[in-house]
Design an enzyme around this catalytic site. Structure first.
Site, PDB file in Angstrom:
ATOM      1  N   SER A 141      15.900   3.787  12.893  1.00 51.27           N
ATOM      2  CA  SER A 141      16.790   3.063  13.693  1.00 51.27           C
ATOM      3  C   SER A 141      17.773   2.436  12.837  1.00 51.27           C
ATOM      4  O   SER A 141      17.290   1.780  11.587  1.00 51.27           O
ATOM      5  CB  SER A 141      16.360   2.367  14.573  1.00 51.27           C
ATOM      6  OG  SER A 141      17.177   1.262  15.318  1.00 51.27           O
ATOM      7  N   TYR A 154      10.034  -4.557  15.683  1.00 51.78           N
ATOM      8  CA  TYR A 154      10.362  -3.369  15.807  1.00 51.78           C
ATOM      9  C   TYR A 154      11.334  -3.084  14.595  1.00 51.78           C
ATOM     10  O   TYR A 154      11.176  -1.786  14.032  1.00 51.78           O
ATOM     11  CB  TYR A 154      11.639  -3.374  17.074  1.00 51.78           C
ATOM     12  CG  TYR A 154      12.345  -2.154  17.489  1.00 51.78           C
ATOM     13  CD1 TYR A 154      11.555  -0.917  17.959  1.00 51.78           C
ATOM     14  CD2 TYR A 154      13.371  -1.882  16.905  1.00 51.78           C
ATOM     15  CE1 TYR A 154      12.209   0.153  18.238  1.00 51.78           C
ATOM     16  CE2 TYR A 154      14.246  -0.689  17.099  1.00 51.78           C
ATOM     17  CZ  TYR A 154      13.548   0.464  17.890  1.00 51.78           C
ATOM     18  OH  TYR A 154      14.180   1.451  17.943  1.00 51.78           O
TER      19      TYR A 154
END
Ligand SMILES: NC(=O)c1ccc[n+]([C@@H]2O[C@H](COP(=O)([O-])OP(=O)(O)OC[C@H]3O[C@@H](n4cnc5c(N)ncnc54)[C@H](OP(=O)(O)O)[C@@H]3O)[C@@H](O)[C@H]2O)c1
Length: 254
Positions: A141, A154
């Site tokens: 990501s 995350y």
């Protein structure tokens, strides 16, 4: 310049998609099936995978944190398809966390996003290296580019995955194995439903799927999208910290 061989035709390509039951994985699976690939779908939710497969794809249920289930799925896929040409490790989970909310339970993100990808790669990297071909794609990501509020754990898993994919490339490319690092910006999926802020440059999962397949066709190492967002983040992360931190506060309002 493409860092991996290009891909001209999806017809008959044997693809193992891990994290296929919803969001980006589901959209990618649909597109792969439309393009004529032979697809095997893996994640935990068997009912969702069966609905998606609709008799046209193989379903091999597994939890990426459970090595035995992943090994069984890998064996099933290899037997049913006769091998794997492309594996996309896309399984992931998210939970927005601020520093003052940090709880050790957030370790689950490390287990699924990072350890899960390592578990899958431990089956696939030796397999592809030995066969001297194939493609391994890992979904990280843009949250892994640099620290961002709410991405406390995350982002750390995704930063680790970026490094992991870079090192896989260094080892595997000389052996004829393509490695793709997929870095999406914000995509509308069940995962981002938890975000309670306005997500800039939010795209639909179908667009993400088209970007992923186009990036693989181009032979790109990093497949990042949408460019109008990811290029800004790349620039931001070139800045020294004394400029980066205040700018992130100002841009996010967090
Ligand atoms: N949406 C975004 O804006 C965005 C941005 C950047 C990166 N990403 C990344 O893109 C990937 C896909 O995310 P998404 O947005 O499409 O989210 P999603 O709709 O929640 O999909 C996540 C997928 O991962 C699977 N999964 C989760 N835990 C698993 C486990 N323990 N074992 C096996 N499969 C598991 C889920 O299937 P089951 O529940 O059936 O197991 C599902 O198929 C993730 O790696 C995410 O971090 C997303």
């Amino acid at each position: 310049m493409s860092l991996n061989p290009k891909l001209a035709d999806w017809t008959g390509l044997r693809v193992w998609l891990i994290g296929a039951s919803s969001g980006i994985g589901e959209a990618t699976a649909r597109l792969l099936m439309q393009r004529g690939a032979r697809v095997a779908l893996t994640s935990r939710n068997e009912a969702a995978l069966k609905r998606l497969a609709d008799g046209k794809a193989l379903v091999a249920t597994a939890d990426v944190t459970d090595r035995a289930s992943l090994q069984a799925a890998f064996d099933d896929v290899c037997t049913a398809l006769g091998g794997i040409d492309l594996a996309i490790i896309n399984a992931g989970t998210h939970q927005p966390v601020r520093a003052w909310e940090l709880d050790a339970a957030a370790e689950k993100l490390v287990q699924v996003n990072l350890v899960g990808a390592i578990n899958a790669s431990a089956l696939l990297a030796p397999y592809f290296a030995q066969s001297g071909g194939g493609r391994l794609a890992i979904t990280a990501s843009v949250a892994g580019y640099g620290g961002l509020p709410t991405g406390l754990v995350y982002g750390a898993t995704k930063a680790a995955l970026i490094n992991f994919a870079e090192t896989l490339y260094l080892d595997l490319a000389p052996k004829g194995v393509a490695v793709h690092l997929i870095n999406p910006g914000f995509v509308k999926t069940p995962l981002t439903e938890l975000n309670d802020f306005k997500m800039p440059a939010l795209i639909e999962a179908d667009e993400a799927a088209r970007e992923i397949l186009a990036g693989i066709e181009r032979g790109a190492f990093e497949i990042h999208f949408p460019k109008r967002f990811t290029r800004v983040l790349k620039l931001l992360n070139l800045l020294p910290y004394h400029l980066y931190f205040p700018l992130v506060h100002r841009i996010t309002g967090l």
